[in-house]
Scaffold this motif. Structure first.
Motif, PDB file in Angstrom:
ATOM      1  N   PRO A   1       0.824  -1.206   0.000  1.00 17.82           N
ATOM      2  CA  PRO A   1       0.000   0.000   0.000  1.00 17.82           C
ATOM      3  C   PRO A   1       0.860   1.259   0.000  1.00 17.82           C
ATOM      4  O   PRO A   1       1.980   1.261   0.517  1.00 17.82           O
ATOM      5  CB  PRO A   1      -0.805  -0.117   1.299  1.00 17.82           C
ATOM      6  CG  PRO A   1       0.051  -0.944   2.193  1.00 17.82           C
ATOM      7  CD  PRO A   1       0.787  -1.903   1.290  1.00 17.82           C
ATOM      8  N   ALA A   2       0.330   2.329  -0.595  1.00 18.20           N
ATOM      9  CA  ALA A   2       1.064   3.594  -0.681  1.00 18.20           C
ATOM     10  C   ALA A   2       0.102   4.762  -0.613  1.00 18.20           C
ATOM     11  O   ALA A   2      -1.075   4.644  -0.963  1.00 18.20           O
ATOM     12  CB  ALA A   2       1.869   3.650  -1.979  1.00 18.20           C
ATOM     13  N   ALA A   3       0.615   5.916  -0.190  1.00 20.52           N
ATOM     14  CA  ALA A   3      -0.158   7.154  -0.141  1.00 20.52           C
ATOM     15  C   ALA A   3       0.796   8.318  -0.326  1.00 20.52           C
ATOM     16  O   ALA A   3       2.021   8.142  -0.315  1.00 20.52           O
ATOM     17  CB  ALA A   3      -0.904   7.260   1.191  1.00 20.52           C
ATOM     18  N   VAL A   4       0.223   9.522  -0.488  1.00 16.51           N
ATOM     19  CA  VAL A   4       1.032  10.708  -0.782  1.00 16.51           C
ATOM     20  C   VAL A   4       0.566  11.902   0.044  1.00 16.51           C
ATOM     21  O   VAL A   4      -0.597  11.978   0.459  1.00 16.51           O
ATOM     22  CB  VAL A   4       0.979  11.053  -2.282  1.00 16.51           C
ATOM     23  CG1 VAL A   4       1.714   9.992  -3.107  1.00 16.51           C
ATOM     24  CG2 VAL A   4      -0.450  11.196  -2.784  1.00 16.51           C
ATOM     25  N   PHE A   5       1.496  12.865   0.269  1.00 19.19           N
ATOM     26  CA  PHE A   5       1.153  14.100   0.971  1.00 19.19           C
ATOM     27  C   PHE A   5       2.021  15.236   0.445  1.00 19.19           C
ATOM     28  O   PHE A   5       3.087  15.011  -0.134  1.00 19.19           O
ATOM     29  CB  PHE A   5       1.280  13.938   2.485  1.00 19.19           C
ATOM     30  CG  PHE A   5       2.644  13.560   2.992  1.00 19.19           C
ATOM     31  CD1 PHE A   5       3.506  14.525   3.503  1.00 19.19           C
ATOM     32  CD2 PHE A   5       3.066  12.239   2.994  1.00 19.19           C
ATOM     33  CE1 PHE A   5       4.759  14.183   3.991  1.00 19.19           C
ATOM     34  CE2 PHE A   5       4.316  11.884   3.488  1.00 19.19           C
ATOM     35  CZ  PHE A   5       5.164  12.864   3.984  1.00 19.19           C
ATOM     36  N   THR A   6       1.548  16.488   0.642  1.00 17.47           N
ATOM     37  CA  THR A   6       2.248  17.640   0.089  1.00 17.47           C
ATOM     38  C   THR A   6       1.974  18.897   0.906  1.00 17.47           C
ATOM     39  O   THR A   6       1.122  18.896   1.802  1.00 17.47           O
ATOM     40  CB  THR A   6       1.840  17.874  -1.387  1.00 17.47           C
ATOM     41  OG1 THR A   6       2.725  18.822  -1.979  1.00 17.47           O
ATOM     42  CG2 THR A   6       0.414  18.386  -1.504  1.00 17.47           C
ATOM     43  N   SER A   7       2.671  19.968   0.554  1.00 17.13           N
ATOM     44  CA  SER A   7       2.443  21.285   1.147  1.00 17.13           C
ATOM     45  C   SER A   7       2.659  22.350   0.082  1.00 17.13           C
ATOM     46  O   SER A   7       3.560  22.229  -0.750  1.00 17.13           O
ATOM     47  CB  SER A   7       3.406  21.521   2.317  1.00 17.13           C
ATOM     48  OG  SER A   7       3.223  22.812   2.864  1.00 17.13           O
ATOM     49  N   THR A   8       1.800  23.385   0.109  1.00 20.74           N
ATOM     50  CA  THR A   8       1.939  24.521  -0.792  1.00 20.74           C
ATOM     51  C   THR A   8       1.845  25.805   0.021  1.00 20.74           C
ATOM     52  O   THR A   8       1.366  25.796   1.158  1.00 20.74           O
ATOM     53  CB  THR A   8       0.816  24.562  -1.853  1.00 20.74           C
ATOM     54  OG1 THR A   8      -0.446  24.645  -1.173  1.00 20.74           O
ATOM     55  CG2 THR A   8       0.832  23.353  -2.741  1.00 20.74           C
ATOM     56  N   ASN A   9       2.265  26.910  -0.571  1.00 22.54           N
ATOM     57  CA  ASN A   9       2.108  28.194   0.110  1.00 22.54           C
ATOM     58  C   ASN A   9       0.697  28.743  -0.045  1.00 22.54           C
ATOM     59  O   ASN A   9       0.214  29.460   0.828  1.00 22.54           O
ATOM     60  CB  ASN A   9       3.115  29.215  -0.427  1.00 22.54           C
ATOM     61  CG  ASN A   9       4.501  28.996   0.140  1.00 22.54           C
ATOM     62  OD1 ASN A   9       4.694  28.167   1.020  1.00 22.54           O
ATOM     63  ND2 ASN A   9       5.468  29.732  -0.354  1.00 22.54           N
ATOM     64  N   THR A  10       0.027  28.448  -1.161  1.00 25.51           N
ATOM     65  CA  THR A  10      -1.299  29.003  -1.403  1.00 25.51           C
ATOM     66  C   THR A  10      -2.336  27.902  -1.545  1.00 25.51           C
ATOM     67  O   THR A  10      -2.009  26.760  -1.878  1.00 25.51           O
ATOM     68  CB  THR A  10      -1.304  29.868  -2.683  1.00 25.51           C
ATOM     69  OG1 THR A  10      -0.960  29.043  -3.795  1.00 25.51           O
ATOM     70  CG2 THR A  10      -0.317  31.026  -2.587  1.00 25.51           C
ATOM     71  N   MET A  11      -3.591  28.280  -1.320  1.00 21.77           N
ATOM     72  CA  MET A  11      -4.689  27.316  -1.382  1.00 21.77           C
ATOM     73  C   MET A  11      -4.777  26.643  -2.747  1.00 21.77           C
ATOM     74  O   MET A  11      -5.035  25.454  -2.847  1.00 21.77           O
ATOM     75  CB  MET A  11      -6.010  28.017  -1.058  1.00 21.77           C
ATOM     76  CG  MET A  11      -7.205  27.097  -1.095  1.00 21.77           C
ATOM     77  SD  MET A  11      -7.162  25.827   0.180  1.00 21.77           S
ATOM     78  CE  MET A  11      -7.738  26.774   1.582  1.00 21.77           C
TER      79      MET A  11
END
Length: 199
Positions: free
Chosen positions: A107-117
């Motif tokens: 199994p695998a999943a992903v995550f991220t971050s941005t400065n704007t919506m």
């Protein structure tokens, strides 16, 4: 203990914070442990190499980490709606693992971050899934049975956990963003445990 590899690249620290929360969620499942690993930055000058270990944060990932894990959670900041170059560079180096089927069925999943919506969170999450599908991994997302998916005013979607850092990157992780990161780790760990039991 069965280990889930939480593999990330973080430049400002927000993705690293999400990674630690994902790891906490992994360890909320009985018999599961998280292995936090990062990838080195990509140097603009090819003669420059990264030290063998980072000065701070998680150790750099190796092929053994991929071989030994029972599941993978991949995290990267957004760069123009896509994963950051260091993560792409690492993934591009896994042809031997692809050819041998090292990750097939995990199994695998992903995550991220941005400065704007609207800075490309969902496209980044989807783009990170593509090489995971080529590796034969089983994609796990965040269903709407997780109440925070419906109520979040920041990051978090069915595609994975995320964070909206703000124009200057100084927004702290919201309660919903934290909740969803932990939920993502739990889901991957739970699926890995079920697969191990043959359930």
């Amino acid at each position: 203990m069965t280990e889930i590899l939480v593999l990330y690249y973080s430049r400002t620290g927000k993705v690293a914070q999400l990674a630690r929360l994902v790891a906490r969620g992994v360890e909320e499942v009985d018999g599961m442990r998280a292995r936090l690993r990062s990838v080195p930055p990509v140097a603009p000058v090819t003669e420059t190499t990264a030290p063998p270990e980072p000065e701070d944060g998680s150790p750099y990932a190796t092929r053994d980490d991929l071989r030994d894990c029972a599941g993978l959670v991949l995290g990267s900041p957004t760069r123009f709606g896509n994963m950051a170059a260091p993560m792409k560079y690492f993934i591009d180096s896994t042809a031997a693992e692809w050819a041998s089927g090292t990750l097939v069925g995990k199994p695998a999943a992903v995550f991220t971050s941005t400065n704007t919506m609207h800075g490309g969170q969902e496209t980044t999450l989807l783009s990170m899934m593509l090489p995971l599908l080529h590796h034969g991994l089983l994609i796990v997302g965040l269903p709407y049975t997780e109440p925070a998916v419906s109520r979040t005013q920041g990051g978090g979607s069915p595609y994975g956990a995320s964070h909206v850092g703000g124009a200057n990157g100084d927004n702290p992780l919201s309660d919903d963003e934290r909740t969803l990161a932990r939920a993502l780790g739990r889901r991957v760990a739970d699926v890995a445990a079920r697969l191990a039991r043959g359930a």
